[in-house]
Design a protein around this motif. Structure first.
Motif, PDB file in Angstrom:
ATOM      1  N   VAL A 113       0.840  -1.198   0.000  1.00 13.05           N
ATOM      2  CA  VAL A 113       0.000   0.000   0.000  1.00 13.05           C
ATOM      3  C   VAL A 113       0.874   1.247   0.000  1.00 13.05           C
ATOM      4  O   VAL A 113       0.596   2.219  -0.722  1.00 13.05           O
ATOM      5  CB  VAL A 113      -0.942  -0.003   1.227  1.00 13.05           C
ATOM      6  CG1 VAL A 113      -1.754   1.300   1.282  1.00 13.05           C
ATOM      7  CG2 VAL A 113      -1.884  -1.198   1.173  1.00 13.05           C
ATOM      8  N   LEU A 114       1.934   1.232   0.786  1.00 12.25           N
ATOM      9  CA  LEU A 114       2.846   2.374   0.842  1.00 12.25           C
ATOM     10  C   LEU A 114       3.513   2.605  -0.515  1.00 12.25           C
ATOM     11  O   LEU A 114       3.618   3.747  -0.984  1.00 12.25           O
ATOM     12  CB  LEU A 114       3.901   2.133   1.921  1.00 12.25           C
ATOM     13  CG  LEU A 114       4.992   3.197   2.061  1.00 12.25           C
ATOM     14  CD1 LEU A 114       4.393   4.525   2.504  1.00 12.25           C
ATOM     15  CD2 LEU A 114       6.064   2.751   3.050  1.00 12.25           C
ATOM     16  N   LYS A 115       3.954   1.530  -1.150  1.00  7.45           N
ATOM     17  CA  LYS A 115       4.600   1.666  -2.461  1.00  7.45           C
ATOM     18  C   LYS A 115       3.647   2.298  -3.471  1.00  7.45           C
ATOM     19  O   LYS A 115       4.045   3.178  -4.256  1.00  7.45           O
ATOM     20  CB  LYS A 115       5.048   0.290  -2.965  1.00  7.45           C
ATOM     21  CG  LYS A 115       6.294  -0.242  -2.276  1.00  7.45           C
ATOM     22  CD  LYS A 115       6.689  -1.606  -2.853  1.00  7.45           C
ATOM     23  CE  LYS A 115       7.978  -2.110  -2.240  1.00  7.45           C
ATOM     24  NZ  LYS A 115       8.359  -3.444  -2.783  1.00  7.45           N
ATOM     25  N   HIS A 116       2.394   1.853  -3.472  1.00  5.88           N
ATOM     26  CA  HIS A 116       1.410   2.421  -4.399  1.00  5.88           C
ATOM     27  C   HIS A 116       1.186   3.905  -4.115  1.00  5.88           C
ATOM     28  O   HIS A 116       1.100   4.724  -5.043  1.00  5.88           O
ATOM     29  CB  HIS A 116       0.091   1.664  -4.288  1.00  5.88           C
ATOM     30  CG  HIS A 116      -0.984   2.187  -5.189  1.00  5.88           C
ATOM     31  ND1 HIS A 116      -0.945   2.068  -6.561  1.00  5.88           N
ATOM     32  CD2 HIS A 116      -2.129   2.874  -4.906  1.00  5.88           C
ATOM     33  CE1 HIS A 116      -2.009   2.652  -7.092  1.00  5.88           C
ATOM     34  NE2 HIS A 116      -2.744   3.141  -6.109  1.00  5.88           N
ATOM     35  N   LEU A 117       1.132   4.260  -2.837  1.00  5.40           N
ATOM     36  CA  LEU A 117       0.921   5.656  -2.446  1.00  5.40           C
ATOM     37  C   LEU A 117       2.062   6.534  -2.945  1.00  5.40           C
ATOM     38  O   LEU A 117       1.848   7.629  -3.473  1.00  5.40           O
ATOM     39  CB  LEU A 117       0.811   5.740  -0.919  1.00  5.40           C
ATOM     40  CG  LEU A 117       0.433   7.091  -0.303  1.00  5.40           C
ATOM     41  CD1 LEU A 117      -0.973   7.481  -0.701  1.00  5.40           C
ATOM     42  CD2 LEU A 117       0.542   7.017   1.213  1.00  5.40           C
ATOM     43  N   ARG A 137       9.387  -0.822   5.549  1.00  9.04           N
ATOM     44  CA  ARG A 137       8.851   0.454   5.065  1.00  9.04           C
ATOM     45  C   ARG A 137       9.918   1.547   5.130  1.00  9.04           C
ATOM     46  O   ARG A 137      10.067   2.352   4.204  1.00  9.04           O
ATOM     47  CB  ARG A 137       7.627   0.856   5.880  1.00  9.04           C
ATOM     48  CG  ARG A 137       6.480  -0.133   5.862  1.00  9.04           C
ATOM     49  CD  ARG A 137       5.433   0.263   6.884  1.00  9.04           C
ATOM     50  NE  ARG A 137       6.006   0.341   8.224  1.00  9.04           N
ATOM     51  CZ  ARG A 137       5.417   0.914   9.272  1.00  9.04           C
ATOM     52  NH1 ARG A 137       4.230   1.492   9.119  1.00  9.04           N
ATOM     53  NH2 ARG A 137       6.001   0.926  10.448  1.00  9.04           N
ATOM     54  N   VAL A 138      10.652   1.565   6.231  1.00  6.60           N
ATOM     55  CA  VAL A 138      11.725   2.557   6.390  1.00  6.60           C
ATOM     56  C   VAL A 138      12.792   2.358   5.325  1.00  6.60           C
ATOM     57  O   VAL A 138      13.259   3.317   4.691  1.00  6.60           O
ATOM     58  CB  VAL A 138      12.327   2.466   7.807  1.00  6.60           C
ATOM     59  CG1 VAL A 138      13.566   3.362   7.921  1.00  6.60           C
ATOM     60  CG2 VAL A 138      11.306   2.852   8.860  1.00  6.60           C
ATOM     61  N   GLU A 143      15.621   4.203   0.430  1.00  6.76           N
ATOM     62  CA  GLU A 143      16.131   3.897  -0.909  1.00  6.76           C
ATOM     63  C   GLU A 143      15.517   4.814  -1.964  1.00  6.76           C
ATOM     64  O   GLU A 143      16.201   5.229  -2.910  1.00  6.76           O
ATOM     65  CB  GLU A 143      15.838   2.432  -1.249  1.00  6.76           C
ATOM     66  CG  GLU A 143      16.656   1.444  -0.425  1.00  6.76           C
ATOM     67  CD  GLU A 143      16.196   0.014  -0.612  1.00  6.76           C
ATOM     68  OE1 GLU A 143      15.225  -0.201  -1.396  1.00  6.76           O
ATOM     69  OE2 GLU A 143      16.791  -0.896   0.011  1.00  6.76           O
ATOM     70  N   ARG A 144      14.242   5.157  -1.789  1.00  7.32           N
ATOM     71  CA  ARG A 144      13.559   6.033  -2.746  1.00  7.32           C
ATOM     72  C   ARG A 144      13.910   7.504  -2.542  1.00  7.32           C
ATOM     73  O   ARG A 144      13.587   8.342  -3.370  1.00  7.32           O
ATOM     74  CB  ARG A 144      12.036   5.873  -2.601  1.00  7.32           C
ATOM     75  CG  ARG A 144      11.485   4.564  -3.114  1.00  7.32           C
ATOM     76  CD  ARG A 144      11.404   4.540  -4.609  1.00  7.32           C
ATOM     77  NE  ARG A 144      10.574   5.625  -5.140  1.00  7.32           N
ATOM     78  CZ  ARG A 144       9.724   5.498  -6.130  1.00  7.32           C
ATOM     79  NH1 ARG A 144       9.553   4.315  -6.687  1.00  7.32           N
ATOM     80  NH2 ARG A 144       9.027   6.519  -6.577  1.00  7.32           N
ATOM     81  N   ILE A 154      14.072   2.350  14.052  1.00  5.55           N
ATOM     82  CA  ILE A 154      14.443   0.963  13.810  1.00  5.55           C
ATOM     83  C   ILE A 154      15.660   0.645  14.675  1.00  5.55           C
ATOM     84  O   ILE A 154      16.263   1.536  15.286  1.00  5.55           O
ATOM     85  CB  ILE A 154      14.747   0.708  12.318  1.00  5.55           C
ATOM     86  CG1 ILE A 154      15.889   1.612  11.819  1.00  5.55           C
ATOM     87  CG2 ILE A 154      13.495   0.933  11.477  1.00  5.55           C
ATOM     88  CD1 ILE A 154      16.311   1.308  10.382  1.00  5.55           C
ATOM     89  N   ALA A 155      16.044  -0.639  14.706  1.00  7.67           N
ATOM     90  CA  ALA A 155      17.156  -1.057  15.562  1.00  7.67           C
ATOM     91  C   ALA A 155      18.511  -0.590  15.023  1.00  7.67           C
ATOM     92  O   ALA A 155      19.463  -0.430  15.790  1.00  7.67           O
ATOM     93  CB  ALA A 155      17.142  -2.573  15.731  1.00  7.67           C
TER      94      ALA A 155
END
Length: 352
Positions: A113-117, A137-138, A143-144, A154-155
């Motif tokens: 869903v995030l990629k489509h958004l 997601r992060v 990368e984008r 994140i860790a």
């Protein structure tokens, strides 16, 4: 049919520049509040409606910030997330930007869903919540090189991205220290199974404080269940409370779990805080209305969400080049659910 007024006509009617009127209608705070009020009033009077397509062509932006929400069960959002979404929306509107919520249904990947958004160009930036220790997601957004702010971390401390977080590790160290000072030596924790980074930080804070106490009598009992499996959590809590040597205090990883502990303890005939102390984290509205009131940590969710909005807008507008970060210290809220460790005989547990 009445012709729609233009931005230039609104500006001429007020003897203001087009740029000033545009920023006033966008809610920008560098325009005086009285001017924003006058402009909004005149725009309504003249029937001016912003041309979003035109705005997009000129700026190259959609005017939206995205947030992906997974749908789990009948409740669309929980207390924490509801407060966060409200604060985020308010913070964005104050900057002339709208919040777009994209939902991930059961069985659907949040990442998809995030990629489509992102790839559809419908959002200029996104806000992420509930960050996992290793969050795909992060990684995708880094990368984008797409503008985003994570509410949490994140860790991987070496990753470069913008985040706003609350010091859960320090809060749970404080919780154990407070309980230890009240005579508690056996402390329970009701946690979640998912490898979320906030879980890691809070558990680590509790465990490090127990080790640093230097007291061999200090013990921790930790139970975990899936985040949204209420039945599993209730079973774990009842098992902990029914144990021959149950904890004298229990900490909920979040307020929802702490409130569940209180309900189960009451059903089993335990009085809070006489027989059992309980502490939570988040300070959701229900915490203040519990009987007794839930002692917890307030991470000012609404204000943090507004701050996340401001951080993201600065990144989108290019006002900030490097990653932004902000670590907040939550405030300890003392209510009636915690007290001295019990010194009397253990009460009989009511079987349920």
């Amino acid at each position: 049919m009445r012709r729609r007024s233009t931005l230039k006509e609104v500006a001429a009617a007020l003897d203001l520049s087009v740029a000033t009127v545009s920023r006033a209608l966008g809610g920008y705070e560098d325009i005086a509040a009285e001017t924003r009020r006058r402009v909004a009033e005149k725009a309504r009077e003249l029937g001016y409606v912003p041309n979003m397509a035109g705005r997009m062509l000129v700026s190259g932006r959609s005017g939206f910030v995205g947030l992906v929400l997974p749908i789990r069960g009948p409740n669309f959002v929980d207390s924490f997330l509801g407060e966060f979404v409200t604060g985020l929306g308010e913070g964005l509107v104050a900057k002339g930007v709208d919040l777009m919520i994209a939902t991930a249904s059961a069985g659907q990947s949040e990442l998809d869903v995030l990629k489509h958004l992102v790839q559809s160009g419908r959002a200029d930036g996104v806000v992420l919540t509930r960050i996992a220790e290793d969050d795909e997601r992060v990684k995708f957004l880094i990368e984008r090189r797409f503008p985003f702010v994570a509410h949490g971390r994140i860790a991987d401390d070496g990753a470069s991205y913008s985040w706003l977080d609350t010091d859960g590790k320090g809060a749970f160290r404080t919780a154990l220290s407070r309980l230890y000072a009240l005579g508690h030596r056996h402390v329970g924790l009701v946690s979640i199974e998912e490898r979320m980074n906030f879980r890691h930080d809070r558990e680590e804070g509790l465990e490090s404080a127990a080790a640093e106490a230097g007291d061999p009598a200090v013990r921790l009992s930790i139970v975990r269940a899936p985040r949204f499996d209420e039945a599993a959590h209730r079973a774990q809590i009842r098992g902990m409370l029914s144990a021959e040597d149950r904890p004298t205090a229990i900490i909920g990883l979040i307020d929802e779990l702490a409130l569940m502990v209180m309900r189960e303890a009451e059903a089993m005939g335990l009085a809070i805080p006489r027989d059992l102390s309980v502490i939570g984290f988040d300070n959701v509205p229900a915490a203040a209305f519990a009987t007794p009131g839930l002692t917890t940590f307030d991470q000012a969710t609404h204000e943090r969400a507004r701050e996340s909005a401001g951080m993201l807008i600065r990144l989108i507008e290019g006002e900030e080049k490097g990653p932004l970060s902000s670590l907040k210290v939550p405030r300890f809220i003392e209510r009636g659910s915690h007290g001295p460790a019990p010194r009397h005989a253990r009460p009989r547990i009511r079987q349920i």
